[in-house]
Design an enzyme around this catalytic site. Structure first.
Site, PDB file in Angstrom:
ATOM      1  N   GLU A  80       0.811  -1.225   0.000  1.00  0.00           N
ATOM      2  CA  GLU A  80       0.000   0.000   0.000  1.00  0.00           C
ATOM      3  C   GLU A  80       0.840   1.269   0.000  1.00  0.00           C
ATOM      4  O   GLU A  80       0.452   2.290  -0.584  1.00  0.00           O
ATOM      5  CB  GLU A  80      -0.934  -0.006   1.212  1.00  0.00           C
ATOM      6  CG  GLU A  80      -2.037  -1.054   1.147  1.00  0.00           C
ATOM      7  CD  GLU A  80      -1.574  -2.447   1.513  1.00  0.00           C
ATOM      8  OE1 GLU A  80      -2.319  -3.410   1.237  1.00  0.00           O
ATOM      9  OE2 GLU A  80      -0.455  -2.576   2.085  1.00  0.00           O
ATOM     10  N   PHE A 105      -6.184  -0.375   5.345  1.00  0.00           N
ATOM     11  CA  PHE A 105      -4.798  -0.294   4.880  1.00  0.00           C
ATOM     12  C   PHE A 105      -4.437   1.145   4.495  1.00  0.00           C
ATOM     13  O   PHE A 105      -3.319   1.596   4.740  1.00  0.00           O
ATOM     14  CB  PHE A 105      -4.575  -1.240   3.700  1.00  0.00           C
ATOM     15  CG  PHE A 105      -4.897  -2.676   4.001  1.00  0.00           C
ATOM     16  CD1 PHE A 105      -4.701  -3.195   5.270  1.00  0.00           C
ATOM     17  CD2 PHE A 105      -5.404  -3.503   3.015  1.00  0.00           C
ATOM     18  CE1 PHE A 105      -5.001  -4.517   5.559  1.00  0.00           C
ATOM     19  CE2 PHE A 105      -5.707  -4.833   3.292  1.00  0.00           C
ATOM     20  CZ  PHE A 105      -5.498  -5.345   4.561  1.00  0.00           C
TER      21      PHE A 105
END
Length: 335
Positions: A80, A105
């Site tokens: 991410e 995330f």
């Protein structure tokens, strides 16, 4: 002497999945993957739009864009921070990235990259966060109950909490056209279609009064606007007249529209699919205090705790997001 054994009718087993759980009611009108289709439509009109994801294309509806524009789609893998860093670099070159992952995330794992790579230089990167609030039964690892609280303090970041497919379809091109970064709380899969029954158009940064009412005013965002409208109908059977104000943009917040509705003697209630800490309730409460209204506001929100895993209908009832719980709360407040 004979004995008779009776067996209670078996109840249907409630199922849950982090990937495909839906908060739509049985038989409710829905639209399939409104974000994915809206992004494709926006990209057809604007060749600068690109799509990225961190191994979650199928579960954020980004796979629809990937199929339509394979040369403009980038699969970054389970990374991410790289996702946001790459999106920032693309925006620096004049592209308009939409980067999708789960909200947990985006908010917890990659905050610093969003803050310093994207928000500080005020780049047009659009973060799309799946499973916001209590839209999955997989427990705290996937339930982004505090994402807005985390993001509200970030300068330059616009936060959008859409109610339904109409909101999403209309928001996507406006997010692409707006300067600076945005965070969209994604509703994916079969998303309820609600706002088409009202004289409503999404406008970035604007709240809208969906219905009037003399006794109570609901200020809501996200899927809780759907629940607010359902609860308003249910409360009418108790001779309670409820107004509903939908606030899809959490930041920047349309204080003028909301305060105009709150500056009455009606019971004021906020409804949000987010913890009571740091989200819509505190945004509204801050606006009320700053304006000096001296108005009490009642929150309907998730508690300040890590939530259980389970089936969504069970969890929404347990934590107060169901229509029945909303109605009971309002009737109790009215005495």
């Amino acid at each position: 002497m004979s004995t008779t054994t009776t067996t209670a009718a078996a109840k249907p087993k409630l199922k849950t999945s982090a990937m495909i759980a839906s908060f739509a009611d049985p038989g409710q009108k829905t639209t399939s993957a409104p974000f994915g289709h809206a992004l494709v439509a926006a990209a057809e009109a604007n060749p600068a739009i690109v799509g990225l994801t961190a191994d979650l294309g199928k579960y954020t509806d980004m796979h629809i864009f990937a199929k339509a524009f394979p040369d403009r789609f980038f699969q970054m893998g389970m990374a991410e921070q790289l996702l946001f860093g790459a999106a920032a670099g693309m925006a620096e070159t004049g592209l308009i990235p939409f980067a999708s992952t789960y909200s947990v995330f985006a908010a917890r794992r990659a905050y610093d990259f969003l803050c310093l790579d994207i928000a500080e230089p005020n780049l047009n990167v659009n973060i799309v966060g799946g499973l916001p609030g209590l839209t999955t039964g997989y427990g705290p690892s996937h339930q982004a109950t505090e994402d807005m609280a985390i993001f509200r303090g970030m300068p330059n970041l616009t936060i959008v909490d859409p109610c339904d497919s109409v909101d999403i379809e209309q928001a996507v091109p406006q997010l692409a056209a707006s300067d600076g970064p945005t965070y969209l709380r994604l509703l994916r899969g079969n998303v309820p279609t609600v706002l088409d029954e009202y004289d409503y158009k999404f406008e970035l940064g604007k709240a809208k009064v969906l219905r009037g009412g003399n006794d109570v005013v609901f200020v809501s965002s996200g899927l809780m606007t759907m629940r607010a409208l359902q609860a308003a109908d249910a409360l009418a059977a108790h001779n309670v007249d409820v107004a509903v104000v939908h606030t899809p943009t959490i930041k920047p917040f349309d204080s003028a529209t909301v305060l105009a509705e709150l500056n009455t003697d009606r019971l004021a209630v906020t409804l949000e699919n987010h913890t009571v800490v740091g989200g819509l309730f505190e945004t509204v409460a801050s606006a009320v205090v700053t304006a000096g209204l001296g108005k009490r506001v009642v929150p309907i929100a998730l508690p300040d705790q890590f939530l259980d895993a389970g089936a969504l209908p069970t969890l929404h009832e347990r934590y107060g997001l169901s229509v029945d719980r909303i109605v009971a709360k309002v009737l109790a407040e009215l005495g």
